[in-house]
Design a protein around this motif. Structure first.
Motif, PDB file in Angstrom:
ATOM      1  N   ALA A 115      75.624  44.141  87.026  1.00  0.00           N
ATOM      2  CA  ALA A 115      76.199  43.346  88.121  1.00  0.00           C
ATOM      3  C   ALA A 115      76.156  44.115  89.441  1.00  0.00           C
ATOM      4  CB  ALA A 115      77.637  42.939  87.779  1.00  0.00           C
ATOM      5  N   VAL A 116      76.440  45.410  89.393  1.00  0.00           N
ATOM      6  CA  VAL A 116      76.386  46.223  90.611  1.00  0.00           C
ATOM      7  C   VAL A 116      74.954  46.241  91.144  1.00  0.00           C
ATOM      8  CG1 VAL A 116      76.614  48.557  91.559  1.00  0.00           C
ATOM      9  CG2 VAL A 116      78.382  47.653  90.058  1.00  0.00           C
ATOM     10  N   ARG A 117      73.996  46.384  90.261  1.00  0.00           N
ATOM     11  CA  ARG A 117      72.605  46.413  90.711  1.00  0.00           C
ATOM     12  C   ARG A 117      72.169  45.062  91.276  1.00  0.00           C
ATOM     13  NH1 ARG A 117      73.024  50.748  87.687  1.00  0.00           N
ATOM     14  NH2 ARG A 117      71.606  52.488  88.016  1.00  0.00           N
ATOM     15  N   ALA A 118      72.665  43.977  90.710  1.00  0.00           N
ATOM     16  CA  ALA A 118      72.386  42.653  91.287  1.00  0.00           C
ATOM     17  C   ALA A 118      73.024  42.550  92.672  1.00  0.00           C
ATOM     18  CB  ALA A 118      72.913  41.550  90.361  1.00  0.00           C
ATOM     19  N   LEU A 119      74.222  43.078  92.804  1.00  0.00           N
ATOM     20  CA  LEU A 119      74.927  43.060  94.087  1.00  0.00           C
ATOM     21  C   LEU A 119      74.176  43.862  95.152  1.00  0.00           C
ATOM     22  CD1 LEU A 119      77.422  42.303  95.770  1.00  0.00           C
ATOM     23  CD2 LEU A 119      78.625  44.236  94.695  1.00  0.00           C
ATOM     24  N   PHE A 120      73.542  44.954  94.759  1.00  0.00           N
ATOM     25  CA  PHE A 120      72.761  45.739  95.720  1.00  0.00           C
ATOM     26  C   PHE A 120      71.721  44.881  96.444  1.00  0.00           C
ATOM     27  CE2 PHE A 120      73.573  49.843  93.202  1.00  0.00           C
ATOM     28  CZ  PHE A 120      74.522  50.286  94.102  1.00  0.00           C
ATOM     29  N   CYS A 121      71.233  43.860  95.780  1.00  0.00           N
ATOM     30  CA  CYS A 121      70.187  43.015  96.363  1.00  0.00           C
ATOM     31  C   CYS A 121      70.634  42.314  97.641  1.00  0.00           C
ATOM     32  CB  CYS A 121      69.709  41.981  95.344  1.00  0.00           C
ATOM     33  SG  CYS A 121      68.887  42.738  93.924  1.00  0.00           S
ATOM     34  N   VAL A 122      71.936  42.175  97.841  1.00  0.00           N
ATOM     35  CA  VAL A 122      72.435  41.515  99.053  1.00  0.00           C
ATOM     36  C   VAL A 122      73.193  42.483  99.959  1.00  0.00           C
ATOM     37  CG1 VAL A 122      72.494  39.220  98.019  1.00  0.00           C
ATOM     38  CG2 VAL A 122      74.528  40.660  97.908  1.00  0.00           C
ATOM     39  N   MET A 123      72.983  43.760  99.738  1.00  0.00           N
ATOM     40  CA  MET A 123      73.712  44.756 100.516  1.00  0.00           C
ATOM     41  C   MET A 123      72.821  45.546 101.470  1.00  0.00           C
ATOM     42  SD  MET A 123      76.436  45.920  97.624  1.00  0.00           S
ATOM     43  CE  MET A 123      77.391  46.946  98.718  1.00  0.00           C
ATOM     44  N   TYR A 124      71.644  45.003 101.761  1.00  0.00           N
ATOM     45  CA  TYR A 124      70.728  45.613 102.722  1.00  0.00           C
ATOM     46  C   TYR A 124      70.383  44.582 103.792  1.00  0.00           C
ATOM     47  CZ  TYR A 124      70.016  49.436  99.395  1.00  0.00           C
ATOM     48  OH  TYR A 124      70.196  50.515  98.557  1.00  0.00           O
ATOM     49  N   PRO A 125      71.335  44.229 104.650  1.00  0.00           N
ATOM     50  CA  PRO A 125      71.097  43.155 105.622  1.00  0.00           C
ATOM     51  C   PRO A 125      69.976  43.459 106.613  1.00  0.00           C
ATOM     52  CG  PRO A 125      73.129  44.306 106.143  1.00  0.00           C
ATOM     53  CD  PRO A 125      72.661  44.820 104.801  1.00  0.00           C
ATOM     54  N   ASP A 126      69.735  44.733 106.875  1.00  0.00           N
ATOM     55  CA  ASP A 126      68.680  45.096 107.817  1.00  0.00           C
ATOM     56  C   ASP A 126      67.282  44.880 107.241  1.00  0.00           C
ATOM     57  OD1 ASP A 126      69.400  47.157 106.014  1.00  0.00           O
ATOM     58  OD2 ASP A 126      68.410  48.663 107.250  1.00  0.00           O
ATOM     59  N   ARG A 127      67.179  44.617 105.955  1.00  0.00           N
ATOM     60  CA  ARG A 127      65.877  44.417 105.311  1.00  0.00           C
ATOM     61  C   ARG A 127      65.545  42.943 105.085  1.00  0.00           C
ATOM     62  NH1 ARG A 127      64.119  48.677 101.998  1.00  0.00           N
ATOM     63  NH2 ARG A 127      62.134  47.606 102.149  1.00  0.00           N
ATOM     64  N   VAL A 128      66.442  42.035 105.486  1.00  0.00           N
ATOM     65  CA  VAL A 128      66.250  40.615 105.194  1.00  0.00           C
ATOM     66  C   VAL A 128      65.025  40.034 105.904  1.00  0.00           C
ATOM     67  CG1 VAL A 128      67.738  39.622 106.976  1.00  0.00           C
ATOM     68  CG2 VAL A 128      67.510  38.465 104.781  1.00  0.00           C
ATOM     69  N   SER A 129      64.559  40.673 106.949  1.00  0.00           N
ATOM     70  CA  SER A 129      63.371  40.181 107.643  1.00  0.00           C
ATOM     71  C   SER A 129      62.079  40.643 106.965  1.00  0.00           C
ATOM     72  CB  SER A 129      63.381  40.613 109.108  1.00  0.00           C
ATOM     73  OG  SER A 129      63.363  42.024 109.183  1.00  0.00           O
ATOM     74  N   ASP A 130      62.182  41.493 105.974  1.00  0.00           N
ATOM     75  CA  ASP A 130      61.024  41.986 105.222  1.00  0.00           C
ATOM     76  C   ASP A 130      60.806  41.074 104.015  1.00  0.00           C
ATOM     77  OD1 ASP A 130      59.267  43.318 103.498  1.00  0.00           O
ATOM     78  OD2 ASP A 130      60.151  45.286 103.876  1.00  0.00           O
ATOM     79  N   GLU A 131      59.818  40.193 104.115  1.00  0.00           N
ATOM     80  CA  GLU A 131      59.577  39.191 103.071  1.00  0.00           C
ATOM     81  C   GLU A 131      59.325  39.825 101.705  1.00  0.00           C
ATOM     82  OE1 GLU A 131      56.493  35.565 102.081  1.00  0.00           O
ATOM     83  OE2 GLU A 131      56.774  36.148 104.165  1.00  0.00           O
ATOM     84  N   ASP A 132      58.580  40.936 101.669  1.00  0.00           N
ATOM     85  CA  ASP A 132      58.323  41.611 100.395  1.00  0.00           C
ATOM     86  C   ASP A 132      59.618  42.130  99.787  1.00  0.00           C
ATOM     87  OD1 ASP A 132      55.579  41.156 100.544  1.00  0.00           O
ATOM     88  OD2 ASP A 132      55.173  43.093 101.491  1.00  0.00           O
ATOM     89  N   PHE A 133      60.476  42.702 100.618  1.00  0.00           N
ATOM     90  CA  PHE A 133      61.758  43.206 100.132  1.00  0.00           C
ATOM     91  C   PHE A 133      62.590  42.063  99.536  1.00  0.00           C
ATOM     92  CE2 PHE A 133      66.309  43.902 100.715  1.00  0.00           C
ATOM     93  CZ  PHE A 133      66.487  45.071 100.001  1.00  0.00           C
ATOM     94  N   VAL A 134      62.638  40.932 100.229  1.00  0.00           N
ATOM     95  CA  VAL A 134      63.428  39.793  99.761  1.00  0.00           C
ATOM     96  C   VAL A 134      62.894  39.296  98.419  1.00  0.00           C
ATOM     97  CG1 VAL A 134      64.119  37.412 100.259  1.00  0.00           C
ATOM     98  CG2 VAL A 134      64.192  39.132 102.066  1.00  0.00           C
ATOM     99  N   GLN A 135      61.572  39.159  98.297  1.00  0.00           N
ATOM    100  CA  GLN A 135      60.996  38.676  97.034  1.00  0.00           C
ATOM    101  C   GLN A 135      61.200  39.676  95.894  1.00  0.00           C
ATOM    102  OE1 GLN A 135      59.909  35.646  96.175  1.00  0.00           O
ATOM    103  NE2 GLN A 135      60.576  35.059  98.207  1.00  0.00           N
ATOM    104  N   GLU A 136      61.027  40.965  96.166  1.00  0.00           N
ATOM    105  CA  GLU A 136      61.267  41.979  95.136  1.00  0.00           C
ATOM    106  C   GLU A 136      62.736  41.995  94.731  1.00  0.00           C
ATOM    107  OE1 GLU A 136      59.746  45.705  96.588  1.00  0.00           O
ATOM    108  OE2 GLU A 136      57.712  44.874  96.784  1.00  0.00           O
ATOM    109  N   SER A 137      63.621  41.866  95.696  1.00  0.00           N
ATOM    110  CA  SER A 137      65.060  41.814  95.403  1.00  0.00           C
ATOM    111  C   SER A 137      65.388  40.605  94.541  1.00  0.00           C
ATOM    112  CB  SER A 137      65.874  41.752  96.702  1.00  0.00           C
ATOM    113  OG  SER A 137      65.759  42.950  97.406  1.00  0.00           O
ATOM    114  N   PHE A 138      64.759  39.479  94.851  1.00  0.00           N
ATOM    115  CA  PHE A 138      64.988  38.242  94.099  1.00  0.00           C
ATOM    116  C   PHE A 138      64.607  38.438  92.629  1.00  0.00           C
ATOM    117  CE2 PHE A 138      64.254  33.493  93.681  1.00  0.00           C
ATOM    118  CZ  PHE A 138      65.542  33.121  94.016  1.00  0.00           C
TER     119      PHE A 138
END
Length: 149
Positions: free
Chosen positions: A96-119
């Motif tokens: 759960a913590v690792r899933a939460l990390f996916c939304v804890m990098y707001p400065d990376r939200v403009s990086d499409e690759d980062f968003v897809q990898e996080s997803f």
């Protein structure tokens, strides 16, 4: 469990007809709300609850709390490290913590690759916790329709 096909469907559903920035924000809000679904039935540390609250505030209340979000992210890493789990995932809380990390990098939200990898990583962690496929189907429809959960 949430299948690869469902993950692709969620991504398409959350992005359809939206500009890239809006689609990325929808995906982040979806993941944040999804962590909330998972955490509601899990016993987790107050550190994890506090981190989720900061992430929720950022994505849903549009409160620009990047510093707070970064601070709680570091606390979560410290928490995992103190458990000896900075590499290994041994229980639902770790996932759960690792899933939460996916939304804890707001400065990376403009990086499409980062968003897809996080997803992708997000769902890998969610599937470790349990079967949330029906709940996530409903959540994806709601976020796609309303732009929020």
């Amino acid at each position: 469990m949430i299948s690869h096909e469902q993950i692709v469907h969620f991504s398409e559903q959350l992005s359809k007809g939206k500009a890239e920035a809006e689609a990325a924000r929808n995906i982040m809000k979806f993941m944040c709300a999804g962590v909330g679904l998972v955490l509601q039935d899990e016993e987790v540390s107050p550190i994890v609850k506090s981190a989720f609250a900061a992430a929720h505030k950022y994505w849903f209340e549009r409160e620009k709390n990047e510093k707070e979000l970064n601070a709680v992210r570091v606390k979560c890493w410290d928490f995992l490290e103190a458990k000896g789990r900075d590499v290994d995932i041994e229980d639902n809380e770790d996932a759960a913590v690792r899933a939460l990390f996916c939304v804890m990098y707001p400065d990376r939200v403009s990086d499409e690759d980062f968003v897809q990898e996080s997803f992708q990583w997000f769902f890998e962690m969610i599937n470790r916790v349990g079967d949330f496929s029906q709940a996530f189907e409903k959540l994806a429809a709601k976020v796609a329709l309303e732009g929020g959960a």
